[in-house]
Design a protein around this motif. Structure first.
Motif, PDB file in Angstrom:
ATOM      1  N   PRO A 155      41.747  34.371  49.149  1.00 46.36           N
ATOM      2  CA  PRO A 155      41.150  34.638  47.491  1.00 46.36           C
ATOM      3  C   PRO A 155      43.193  34.776  47.464  1.00 46.36           C
ATOM      4  O   PRO A 155      43.853  34.963  47.957  1.00 46.36           O
ATOM      5  CB  PRO A 155      41.270  36.490  47.417  1.00 46.36           C
ATOM      6  N   SER A 194      40.395  36.923  43.299  1.00 45.88           N
ATOM      7  CA  SER A 194      40.993  35.803  42.299  1.00 45.88           C
ATOM      8  C   SER A 194      40.772  34.603  43.003  1.00 45.88           C
ATOM      9  O   SER A 194      41.385  34.715  44.207  1.00 45.88           O
ATOM     10  CB  SER A 194      41.847  35.971  40.849  1.00 45.88           C
ATOM     11  N   CYS A 195      40.288  33.735  43.481  1.00 39.13           N
ATOM     12  CA  CYS A 195      39.786  32.076  44.157  1.00 39.13           C
ATOM     13  C   CYS A 195      40.511  31.372  43.340  1.00 39.13           C
ATOM     14  O   CYS A 195      40.416  30.393  43.929  1.00 39.13           O
ATOM     15  CB  CYS A 195      38.988  32.682  44.601  1.00 39.13           C
ATOM     16  N   GLY A 236      34.693  39.362  41.111  1.00 36.36           N
ATOM     17  CA  GLY A 236      35.193  37.975  40.537  1.00 36.36           C
ATOM     18  C   GLY A 236      35.006  38.074  38.888  1.00 36.36           C
ATOM     19  O   GLY A 236      34.418  38.792  37.858  1.00 36.36           O
ATOM     20  N   SER A 258      30.774  31.181  46.747  1.00 31.47           N
ATOM     21  CA  SER A 258      30.618  32.608  46.625  1.00 31.47           C
ATOM     22  C   SER A 258      29.184  33.940  47.024  1.00 31.47           C
ATOM     23  O   SER A 258      28.519  33.944  46.040  1.00 31.47           O
ATOM     24  CB  SER A 258      30.897  33.400  45.165  1.00 31.47           C
TER      25      SER A 258
END
Length: 463
Positions: A47, A461-462, A8, A390
């Motif tokens: 995500p 990618s969140c 990330g 995370s």
């Protein structure tokens, strides 16, 4: 065996390790299990996007497990295949040059289509299966610089020749090093100010709230304004000419909606990197916009963004817990006891949930994890942005240190040698770790995972 990290990006723009995988096979079934396990660790939060190397088995697994996630292929890995796939053509140098120009220089889908078809017609490439397949999947191509940077980072710690015990220790060292780099960048942001070089208020606005690395990116765009000129404007559409030197120029179209103070450039840098481009800044300044609108100050690049995962006690490292980590751990332990009792009775369960909801409302807004809670310079405020927790997907037990309250000791199985897809590992640059041997005994718990060879990172990618 194949090894690939989940990668990330933090608020400094650094690549961060969210977890890793060690698998014995690279088929759809194995990848499906992997992504389902990942989804479970992430509390079923899908995500927004995921970038992987070009692999059909992984593509099918992602479509099954992450149906709403935008799946893209790493363009860098695709372009590495170009010399191999097109090397047999007599005009290979010209073909490769035309392909790279179509992929990297096209600012719109129409421009890409035109450049692509010109290349196909000029070099008679209608029957090339690889190019035809690439064209059919053109919507999946995405540029990222994370892949090789993460591979280069891991080259300092692991390689395909170390055993599992050595891998555990070196992976722990890699995690610790990544955490140290983030802590150092955090400390630098709050102890050092970057001087502004212009008189624009928007530069001071961004310097006040963004991390140093992201402010420098914005500063580069602001500095590049000297190379941009507004050649023409019709209504809300502006034509920008940028000089690249050596008599080379680029033409960019920017749309500015004055009523909403919304600006969009054809280069799409803000959509891609989260930083307004020089062309959009030129139009904003031309229209006397002194401060950036709120929508262009992203909370993910703020130096004061709240990261709930930083409060978690981690398995790697022997450093003392921070005061936030101590508070977090004690609070979790207390809530665990309450939950254990309340779950046995419906009335108690509802009472506890009502109390938690009331307590959340009573907490000051600026300390909640789902809000950045601070105000920008000049009165512009960032919107709330829930930060996804995370948690690390690996559960390791090293020597006598355990992540859980119980000390677990498990014996390691022998390594299973498995041939992976792609380039043989012997062709990669040998890491310096081959010259050293790790003597400590380390124990690790993996879910049906043994062995290791490095692969392309899976980039998530969140936000």
């Amino acid at each position: 065996m194949p090894f690939a990290p989940f990668v990330g990006v933090n608020h400094h723009g650094q690549s961060i390790l969210l977890g890793c995988k060690l698998i014995s096979r690279e088929d759809t079934e194995t990848f499906t299990w992997l992504f389902e396990a990942w989804l479970s660790c992430m509390s079923d939060s899908l995500p927004l996007s995921i970038i992987t190397y070009q692999d059909r088995a992984m593509q099918k697994a992602i479509e099954n497990v992450f149906p709403t996630t935008r799946h893209r292929w790493c363009l860098w890995h695709i372009m590495k295949k170009v010399p191999e796939k097109l090397g047999a053509f007599k005009e290979r140098e010209d073909i490769i040059s035309s392909l790279l120009s179509a992929v990297y220089d096209s600012l719109s889908s129409d421009a890409f289509e035109e450049a692509w078809h010109c290349m196909i017609i000029e070099y008679d490439l209608w029957d090339n299966d690889w190019l035809n397949g690439l064209y059919e999947e053109r919507h999946r191509m995405s540029i990222t610089q994370r892949s090789e940077s993460m591979n280069a980072f891991f080259d300092r710690f692991v390689n395909s020749k170390i055993n599992l015990r050595q891998f555990v220790k070196q992976y722990e060292n890699a995690l610790r090093r990544k955490a140290e780099l983030e802590w150092q960048a955090d400390a630098k942001c709050f102890s050092k100010r970057t001087p502004c070089v212009s008189r624009y208020e928007m530069e001071r606005q961004v310097e006040e709230v963004y991390t140093i690395s992201k402010f420098k990116e914005f500063h580069e765009e602001l500095t590049a304004l000297m190379y941009c000129d507004i050649s023409d404007s019709v209504g809300s559409i502006y034509q920008i000419i940028e000089s690249f030197g050596q008599d080379r120029r680029g033409f960019f179209e920017v749309v500015f909606e004055e009523a909403e103070c919304e600006v969009n450039c054809i280069c799409s840098k803000f959509q891609f990197k989260g930083i307004l481009c020089r062309h959009a800044l030129a139009v904003l300044i031309c229209n006397s916009v002194e401060l950036l609108p709120e929508r262009y100050i992203l909370s993910r690049w703020r130096k004061d963004v709240r990261r709930c995962y930083s409060k978690l006690k981690v398995c790697y490292g022997v450093q003392n817990l921070t005061i936030q980590q101590e508070r977090y751990e004690k609070t979790c332990n207390a809530f665990s006891k309450v939950a254990d009792i309340a779950s046995d009775d419906e009335n108690s369960y509802k009472t506890v949930l009502d109390w938690i909801e009331k307590a959340m409302k009573d907490l000051p807004k600026q300390i909640r994890c789902e809000s950045v809670g601070k105000t920008n310079t000049g009165g512009a405020t960032c919107s709330s942005n829930k930060q996804i927790n995370s948690e690390s997907v690996e559960r390791t037990v090293i020597d006598e240190v355990s992540c859980s309250s119980n000390n677990v000791q498990l014996a390691l199985n022998d390594l299973v040698v498995t041939r992976r897809k792609g380039r043989p590992p012997c062709l990669r640059k040998e890491s310096s770790i081959c010259k050293k041997s790790v003597q400590k005994n380390n124990l690790i718990v993996f879910n049906n995972l043994v062995g290791f060879t490095r692969k392309c990172p899976i980039i998530l990618s969140c936000a």
